[in-house]
Design a protein around this motif. Structure first.
Motif, PDB file in Angstrom:
ATOM      1  N   LYS A  74       0.810  -1.225   0.000  1.00 51.12           N
ATOM      2  CA  LYS A  74       0.000   0.000   0.000  1.00 51.12           C
ATOM      3  C   LYS A  74       0.840   1.272   0.000  1.00 51.12           C
ATOM      4  CE  LYS A  74      -4.447  -1.416   1.888  1.00 51.12           C
ATOM      5  NZ  LYS A  74      -5.359  -1.292   3.012  1.00 51.12           N
ATOM      6  N   GLY A  75       1.901   1.274  -0.771  1.00 49.08           N
ATOM      7  CA  GLY A  75       2.715   2.487  -0.893  1.00 49.08           C
ATOM      8  C   GLY A  75       3.282   2.585  -2.285  1.00 49.08           C
ATOM      9  N   GLU A  76       4.083   3.628  -2.498  1.00 48.78           N
ATOM     10  CA  GLU A  76       4.765   3.758  -3.781  1.00 48.78           C
ATOM     11  C   GLU A  76       6.123   3.082  -3.612  1.00 48.78           C
ATOM     12  OE1 GLU A  76       4.102   7.039  -6.151  1.00 48.78           O
ATOM     13  OE2 GLU A  76       2.068   6.367  -5.711  1.00 48.78           O
ATOM     14  N   ILE A  77       6.216   1.836  -4.023  1.00 51.39           N
ATOM     15  CA  ILE A  77       7.475   1.103  -3.877  1.00 51.39           C
ATOM     16  C   ILE A  77       8.258   1.263  -5.177  1.00 51.39           C
ATOM     17  CG2 ILE A  77       8.520  -1.149  -3.388  1.00 51.39           C
ATOM     18  CD1 ILE A  77       5.971  -1.861  -1.802  1.00 51.39           C
ATOM     19  N   LEU A  78       9.140   2.266  -5.168  1.00 54.86           N
ATOM     20  CA  LEU A  78       9.894   2.629  -6.369  1.00 54.86           C
ATOM     21  C   LEU A  78      11.183   1.813  -6.387  1.00 54.86           C
ATOM     22  CD1 LEU A  78      10.435   4.458  -8.823  1.00 54.86           C
ATOM     23  CD2 LEU A  78      11.070   6.279  -7.234  1.00 54.86           C
ATOM     24  N   THR A  79      11.276   0.873  -7.332  1.00 55.56           N
ATOM     25  CA  THR A  79      12.359  -0.112  -7.251  1.00 55.56           C
ATOM     26  C   THR A  79      13.732   0.395  -7.694  1.00 55.56           C
ATOM     27  OG1 THR A  79      12.040  -0.963  -9.482  1.00 55.56           O
ATOM     28  CG2 THR A  79      10.707  -1.973  -7.729  1.00 55.56           C
ATOM     29  N   MET A  80      13.791   1.380  -8.572  1.00 52.94           N
ATOM     30  CA  MET A  80      15.045   1.885  -9.156  1.00 52.94           C
ATOM     31  C   MET A  80      15.778   0.776  -9.933  1.00 52.94           C
ATOM     32  SD  MET A  80      14.860   5.040  -8.230  1.00 52.94           S
ATOM     33  CE  MET A  80      16.345   5.593  -9.080  1.00 52.94           C
ATOM     34  N   ALA A  81      15.061  -0.271 -10.261  1.00 51.32           N
ATOM     35  CA  ALA A  81      15.720  -1.418 -10.895  1.00 51.32           C
ATOM     36  C   ALA A  81      15.641  -1.372 -12.414  1.00 51.32           C
ATOM     37  CB  ALA A  81      15.088  -2.708 -10.390  1.00 51.32           C
ATOM     38  N   THR A  82      14.890  -0.406 -12.933  1.00 49.25           N
ATOM     39  CA  THR A  82      14.674  -0.376 -14.377  1.00 49.25           C
ATOM     40  C   THR A  82      15.070   0.976 -14.964  1.00 49.25           C
ATOM     41  OG1 THR A  82      12.393   0.153 -13.772  1.00 49.25           O
ATOM     42  CG2 THR A  82      12.817  -2.090 -14.507  1.00 49.25           C
ATOM     43  N   LYS A  83      15.168   1.018 -16.282  1.00 53.02           N
ATOM     44  CA  LYS A  83      15.605   2.237 -16.951  1.00 53.02           C
ATOM     45  C   LYS A  83      14.669   3.400 -16.668  1.00 53.02           C
ATOM     46  CE  LYS A  83      18.350   3.114 -20.803  1.00 53.02           C
ATOM     47  NZ  LYS A  83      18.625   3.256 -22.139  1.00 53.02           N
ATOM     48  N   LYS A  84      13.366   3.093 -16.748  1.00 52.03           N
ATOM     49  CA  LYS A  84      12.384   4.110 -16.397  1.00 52.03           C
ATOM     50  C   LYS A  84      11.731   3.692 -15.098  1.00 52.03           C
ATOM     51  CE  LYS A  84      11.432   6.123 -20.830  1.00 52.03           C
ATOM     52  NZ  LYS A  84      10.733   5.930 -22.085  1.00 52.03           N
ATOM     53  N   ALA A  85      11.174   4.646 -14.378  1.00 51.70           N
ATOM     54  CA  ALA A  85      10.610   4.361 -13.060  1.00 51.70           C
ATOM     55  C   ALA A  85       9.604   3.216 -13.098  1.00 51.70           C
ATOM     56  CB  ALA A  85       9.925   5.604 -12.521  1.00 51.70           C
ATOM     57  N   SER A  86       9.742   2.271 -12.190  1.00 55.94           N
ATOM     58  CA  SER A  86       8.730   1.225 -12.081  1.00 55.94           C
ATOM     59  C   SER A  86       8.463   0.925 -10.616  1.00 55.94           C
ATOM     60  CB  SER A  86       9.164  -0.034 -12.829  1.00 55.94           C
ATOM     61  OG  SER A  86      10.316  -0.569 -12.237  1.00 55.94           O
ATOM     62  N   TYR A  87       7.227   0.515 -10.370  1.00 58.45           N
ATOM     63  CA  TYR A  87       6.772   0.326  -8.997  1.00 58.45           C
ATOM     64  C   TYR A  87       6.357  -1.122  -8.757  1.00 58.45           C
ATOM     65  CZ  TYR A  87       6.623   5.406  -9.089  1.00 58.45           C
ATOM     66  OH  TYR A  87       6.961   6.724  -9.207  1.00 58.45           O
ATOM     67  N   ALA A  88       6.524  -1.548  -7.512  1.00 54.98           N
ATOM     68  CA  ALA A  88       6.051  -2.881  -7.143  1.00 54.98           C
ATOM     69  C   ALA A  88       4.893  -2.722  -6.167  1.00 54.98           C
ATOM     70  CB  ALA A  88       7.180  -3.671  -6.496  1.00 54.98           C
ATOM     71  N   GLU A  89       4.003  -3.704  -6.203  1.00 54.41           N
ATOM     72  CA  GLU A  89       2.847  -3.646  -5.312  1.00 54.41           C
ATOM     73  C   GLU A  89       3.242  -4.041  -3.892  1.00 54.41           C
ATOM     74  OE1 GLU A  89      -1.768  -5.139  -5.774  1.00 54.41           O
ATOM     75  OE2 GLU A  89      -0.195  -6.158  -6.895  1.00 54.41           O
ATOM     76  N   ALA A  90       4.200  -4.975  -3.811  1.00 59.62           N
ATOM     77  CA  ALA A  90       4.603  -5.471  -2.490  1.00 59.62           C
ATOM     78  C   ALA A  90       6.083  -5.824  -2.487  1.00 59.62           C
ATOM     79  CB  ALA A  90       3.778  -6.710  -2.127  1.00 59.62           C
ATOM     80  N   LEU A  91       6.654  -5.767  -1.275  1.00 63.47           N
ATOM     81  CA  LEU A  91       8.068  -6.138  -1.106  1.00 63.47           C
ATOM     82  C   LEU A  91       8.189  -6.890   0.214  1.00 63.47           C
ATOM     83  CD1 LEU A  91      11.221  -4.007  -1.675  1.00 63.47           C
ATOM     84  CD2 LEU A  91      10.848  -5.039   0.562  1.00 63.47           C
ATOM     85  N   VAL A  92       8.935  -7.989   0.195  1.00 66.93           N
ATOM     86  CA  VAL A  92       9.103  -8.778   1.422  1.00 66.93           C
ATOM     87  C   VAL A  92      10.564  -8.758   1.847  1.00 66.93           C
ATOM     88  CG1 VAL A  92       8.886 -11.071   2.483  1.00 66.93           C
ATOM     89  CG2 VAL A  92       7.155 -10.267   0.842  1.00 66.93           C
ATOM     90  N   GLU A  93      10.762  -8.469   3.123  1.00 66.80           N
ATOM     91  CA  GLU A  93      12.109  -8.483   3.704  1.00 66.80           C
ATOM     92  C   GLU A  93      12.218  -9.690   4.627  1.00 66.80           C
ATOM     93  OE1 GLU A  93      14.658  -8.295   7.084  1.00 66.80           O
ATOM     94  OE2 GLU A  93      12.565  -7.721   7.326  1.00 66.80           O
TER      95      GLU A  93
END
Ligand SMILES: [Zn+2]
Length: 574
Positions: A38-57
């Motif tokens: 439920k946030g803006e998870i900005l991955t910085m993993a791609t050439k252009k901005a991309s977001y993930a819905e969820a991230l698990v640590e």
């Protein structure tokens, strides 16, 4: 900055072998798995901005990046962290600052002008240093140090005189460091203590300002003439470094930084940091760049952890100082300054700090030993020397010019377009300093002309060439705040509101890359840091707003809400 940091760290901090050996890292990992959503998870993993819905640590690493449904299926027992629309990014990697100097400022009077501090007049300086003595009950005879005054920002537009300081602090030696770090002002008591009088000649490479029509020192000491003062100051302050260590780390963490830098570190300080690390005192990672005058000794020292962290501390490579500062007019240019330069009559282009020969020798020694080089270089003539030293070393050692050694030119402030292309060809990377556009942009236009000033720290051009530029604060020269560096990279507005080189304005995404993915690359950490990808460290920063989605001019108002290092919260805003 700053040769002095290194030259005068003379203090012998004595650590017993016992301290160094005892205690391996004590882990305090909250072992539970965390699921961010439920946030803006900005991955910085791609050439252009991309977001993930969820991230698990999990266990300090990123275990999953993707859809919420899949995350919930795979990790049904994870603790769910609702980001409430906030932005989650990779933890910021500090491309260049001085952790030790930040620590030292905690034992000095803050004399910065707005927006960093509140000093506007010489009267303000005097009032602050006087109050500091009273509030801290400093006895007569004890040194008082101040930092960050900038005469160009004072109403009077000049440096202080020793007699002005004498008028409020006659019985203490006082030394106030200029914001550039390349000069300072002493009072009579301090000048006496350093045996500087009318009979003292200017040292080579430095100058002692004199009172009008007299040889009597006025208080201002520049470059090598300030070394005795800086030496004394650092000796006194370094003894207190352990006291300020914790708060310095907190300061970095509160700015979203999960990997910090000490940008010029002598052997004593390396030992100090490693002992803090081995005692389990690091919450974030710290890398040091070792000073070049000790390169030979350092290469033989088996106790130095080159390139690999031990208990969150490593020495990444070696720092060389090739010239001075552009605002202090000591950076080395191919074309002269357009305004008068103190101590120079004609054709004033600044000066290199090292001869070509010395620079060549350092490059050969480092390249031969696979030691990564970080060279402070601001003026284009200085960068020509760096490039020549690189070519010479490759030739001497019969190494490829474009070998993957990631030589970093710190500041690359007034790089020419043709030099950027050479960087690309040789796999040299620039670490820029766009905060200059704000703090000294107007001054640079005056001193260097529009063409040179507008091309300062040219992120847009570097991006076109595919360079992996970073962008730093050089704290304590400018504030640590990475959000501010994003703002200056994107807006390039000066203090007076002039846009210093509209064509070189970075996009917010490029400005973010400069403190995440690119920074990880410059320090050979791209496999573990810089983007939100499975397997990388769970180093995060949570911001109240997304830098890619607010109006560019408002970026500087974005706040760091939380900083997470390998799954553990190391800062949380109240
Ligand atoms: Zn520096």
């Amino acid at each position: 900055m700053k040769k002095i940091i290194y030259l005068f760290l003379l203090v012998t901090v004595s650590f017993s072998c016992k301290d160094a050996e005892k205690k391996s890292e004590t882990k305090t990992t909250e072992s539970s798995t965390q699921l961010f959503y439920k946030g803006e998870i900005l991955t910085m993993a791609t050439k252009k901005a991309s977001y993930a819905e969820a991230l698990v640590e999990e266990d300090g690493k990123i275990a999953f990046v993707g859809s919420l449904k899949e995350a919930e299926e795979k990790y049904p027992h994870a603790k769910k962290i609702d980001l409430k629309g906030k932005t989650l990014l990779p933890g910021f990697i500090d491309p260049h600052s001085h952790f030790g100097m930040v620590s030292n400022t905690m034992g000095q009077v803050d004399l910065n002008s707005p927006p960093v501090g509140e000093v506007k007049t010489i009267g303000d300086v005097l009032q602050k240093i006087k109050a500091y003595k009273t509030e801290n009950k400093i006895p007569d005879g004890e040194w008082i140090f101040g930092w960050g005054y900038d005469e160009s920002q004072l109403k009077e537009k000049r440096h202080l005189h020793k007699k002005e300081i004498d008028s409020v602090l006659p019985d203490n030696p006082v030394y106030l460091v200029h914001t550039s770090g390349h000069m300072g002002v002493a009072n009579s008591n301090a000048l006496e203590k350093m045996n500087i009088s009318a009979a003292t000649k200017n040292p080579e490479g430095g100058s002692i300002a004199r009172l009008p029509n007299s040889k009597e020192p006025a208080g201002l000491v520049q470059e090598t003439a300030m070394y005795p003062f800086m030496g004394t100051m650092l000796q006194i302050l370094q003894k207190k470094q352990a006291d300020y260590f914790e708060s310095t780390q907190e300061k970095y963490a509160s700015n979203g930084i999960t990997t910090a830098q000490d940008g010029m570190t002598d052997r004593n300080a390396i030992q100090f940091f490693q002992s803090q690390a081995d005692a389990g005192k690091f919450k974030i990672d710290l890398m040091a760049l070792a000073g070049y005058t000790e390169l030979e000794t350092n290469l033989k020292d088996s106790l130095i952890n080159w390139k690999t962290y031990k208990n969150r501390f490593k020495v990444q490579g070696t720092k060389i100082i090739a010239d001075g500062s552009p605002q202090g007019k000591t950076a080395f240019f191919t074309e002269p300054f357009l305004t008068p330069v103190d101590g120079c009559e004609s054709d004033c282009k600044g000066l290199p700090s090292l001869s070509q020969e010395t620079l060549n020798d350092l490059f050969i020694l480092a390249y031969k030993n696979e030691n990564q080089l970080f060279i402070h270089s601001n003026g284009d003539a200085s960068m020509d020397m760096v490039i020549a030293a690189h070519e010479n070393a490759c030739k001497e050692l019969d190494q490829a010019l474009d070998k993957d050694r990631r030589t970093i030119v710190i500041h690359s402030q007034f790089v020419r377009p043709d030099q950027l292309e050479t960087y690309r060809k040789y796999n040299i990377e620039p670490s820029f300093f766009t905060n200059h556009a704000y703090f000294w942009g107007d001054v640079h236009v005056e001193n260097l002309g529009k063409e040179r000033a507008y091309f300062l720290s040219p992120i847009a051009s570097a991006e076109k060439l595919g360079l992996k530029y970073t962008n730093h604060s050089d704290a304590t020269v400018t504030p640590i705040d990475p959000i501010f560096t994003i703002w200056t990279a994107v807006n390039r507005s000066s203090r007076t509101g002039e846009v210093i080189g509209p064509d070189e304005r970075a996009t917010p995404y490029q400005a973010l890359k400069a403190i995440t993915t690119h920074a990880a690359y410059e320090f050979f950490e791209e496999d573990r840091k810089g983007s939100l990808e499975k397997g990388k460290l769970a180093d995060f920063v949570v911001l109240d707003k997304n830098p890619l989605k607010v109006e560019p001019v408002k970026i500087k108002k974005i706040q760091v809400l939380q900083t997470i290092k390998e799954g553990n919260t190391v800062y949380k805003r109240d």
